[in-house]
Design an enzyme around this catalytic site. Structure first.
Site, mmCIF file in Angstrom:
data_model
loop_
_atom_site.group_PDB
_atom_site.id
_atom_site.type_symbol
_atom_site.label_atom_id
_atom_site.label_comp_id
_atom_site.label_asym_id
_atom_site.label_seq_id
_atom_site.Cartn_x
_atom_site.Cartn_y
_atom_site.Cartn_z
ATOM 1 N N TYR A 101 0.864 -1.184 0.000
ATOM 2 C CA TYR A 101 0.000 0.000 0.000
ATOM 3 C C TYR A 101 0.898 1.232 0.000
ATOM 4 C CZ TYR A 101 -3.071 3.665 1.713
ATOM 5 O OH TYR A 101 -3.766 4.833 1.836
ATOM 6 N N GLU A 189 -3.254 7.670 -4.035
ATOM 7 C CA GLU A 189 -3.186 6.399 -3.318
ATOM 8 C C GLU A 189 -3.052 5.248 -4.297
ATOM 9 O OE1 GLU A 189 -5.926 5.031 0.261
ATOM 10 O OE2 GLU A 189 -6.742 4.363 -1.646
#
Ligand code: GDP
Ligand code: MN
Length: 380
Positions: A101, A189
């Site tokens: 992530y 993101e």
């Protein structure tokens, strides 16, 4: 403004972040053609402004063009958390070894960007944060100093990544920060940032939120807005230059000044009602602006009553009263309107309303009384 995954990836690609080759498709035929062109196995991905597409069945890995056309037929038109899928992204499939992530967000509390990296990518980041708070490495970036390579190395080290992944991951973090700055984003993101079987690190998903206030400097990004996916009232407000946020209640709210409108939402809630929107007509509102604002509010079918909360400073209450009367006449508004006029020229404003003698326009001297009246009328 939120971008679709394929738009975000296009921007990241321009910034030097490795992304798989892909094509956007608006129909089954376009999806099949895209798969044909890419060759080999592909992933067909629903493009919606929400996450969790994988879990909702909006992402399918298929072997060839025939598979892509079946997947596109299933996915196009699908409803994912209230968003109808109008386009899919067809992308060459990746052989994933690990999912990380990575993100850069604007940390408003710290007044600076925050870069995050975690070795536990792929799943909901909220879940990772809740169940494994230590699993997300974070560093703040001083916007005046900008990015430095040690920040990337520190993130990679603190996320427990093996040393051999460090350089590639730090390089991606540097590019994500650069994208965040250049595109004036509030969020970039990548989840998952995938480590492939051959060791390459690629962005498999992208959520990019551009700052609406900076869009005038980014015609390319502004042009990516999908008008068909926008809320009709919010789109109408944008076209008219009205500061409006849609909420889900039935009391339409209009005031002058953001602070006053915020407190109006509170008094409506306090009186037991539910605001339908936030709308700030700004200082010195003239009749024409009030007509525009009321057009936006009344186009929302849920609205049952309109609450006008005006505190006159620069804004003159008589001017606002004239605007309301003009709007009611021009737009033939039959919904009840509760008006609170206080401040500069309040007497003139109130008497204009009283003299007009309209059956659906009520005047109240205070904000609380007006809120109570509006909520009662919404329930009537
Ligand atoms: P989200 O569920 O909306 O966040 O969509 P993502 O783009 O993150 O995709 C969800 C999951 O689909 C990823 O975590 C991957 O496991 C899987 N996925 C996405 N692209 C590929 C791909 O190219 N190959 C494979 N095998 N899986 C993929
Ligand atoms: Mn994702």
């Amino acid at each position: 403004m939120d971008l679709y995954e394929h738009q975000g990836k296009e921007l990241l690609g321009c910034m030097g972040v490795p992304v798989p080759a892909g094509r956007v498709a608006f129909s089954v035929d376009e999806a099949a053609a895209a798969a044909e062109e890419l060759g080999g196995p592909v992933v067909v991905k629903a493009q919606v402004h929400t996450g969790g597409r994988g879990k909702a069945g909006g992402i399918r890995v298929v072997d060839d063009a025939a598979g892509a056309s079946r997947a596109a037929a299933d996915i196009l038109g699908m409803d994912i958390k209230g968003h109808t899928v109008g386009r899919v992204y067809v992308e060459e499939a990746s052989d994933i070894a690990r999912e990380l992530y990575a993100a850069v967000v604007l940390d408003r509390a710290e007044k600076r960007p925050l870069a995050m990296l975690s070795s536990m990518g792929g799943m909901d980041v909220e879940e990772i944060a809740r169940e494994h708070p230590g699993a997300i490495a974070r560093v703040h970036i001083d916007p005046l100093l900008g990015w430095s390579d040690y920040l990337g190395r520190r993130l990679a080290f603190e996320s427990g990544l093996a040393a051999d992944l460090g350089p590639a991951v730090s390089e991606v973090m540097a590019r994500l920060y650069e994208a965040f700055v250049i595109y004036e984003a509030t969020l970039v993101e990548v989840n998952p940032l995938a480590v492939l079987a051959d060791g390459r690190v690629v962005a498999l998903d992208c959520k990019l939120t551009a700052d609406d206030n900076a869009l005038f400097r980014h015609a390319d990004i502004a042009g990516m807005r999908d008008v068909s996916a926008a809320d009709p009232q919010e789109q109408m407000a944008r076209d008219r230059g009205v500061t409006y946020v849609k909420l889900d209640g039935d009391v339409g709210v209009l005031g002058n000044g953001a602070g006053l409108v915020m407190s109006t939402l509170d008094v409506v809630a306090n009186a037991g009602g539910r605001p339908a929107n936030f709308l700030d007509v700004g200082g010195g509102a003239k009749a024409e602006e009030i007509v525009q604002a009321l057009e936006v509010i009344t186009s929302d079918p849920k609205v049952r009553v309109i609450f006008f909360n005006i505190f006159g400073g620069i804004t003159r209450c008589d001017e606002v009263a004239r605007g309301i009367l003009t709007a009611v006449d021009q737009l033939r508004i039959t919904l009840p309107i509760v008006v609170r006029l206080d401040g500069t020229n309040q007497e003139e404003g109130r008497s204009l309303i009283a003299e007009a003698g309209l059956q659906n326009v009520y005047s109240e001297p205070t904000m609380t009384a007006a809120a109570e009246r509006a909520v009662a009328l919404a329930g009537a």
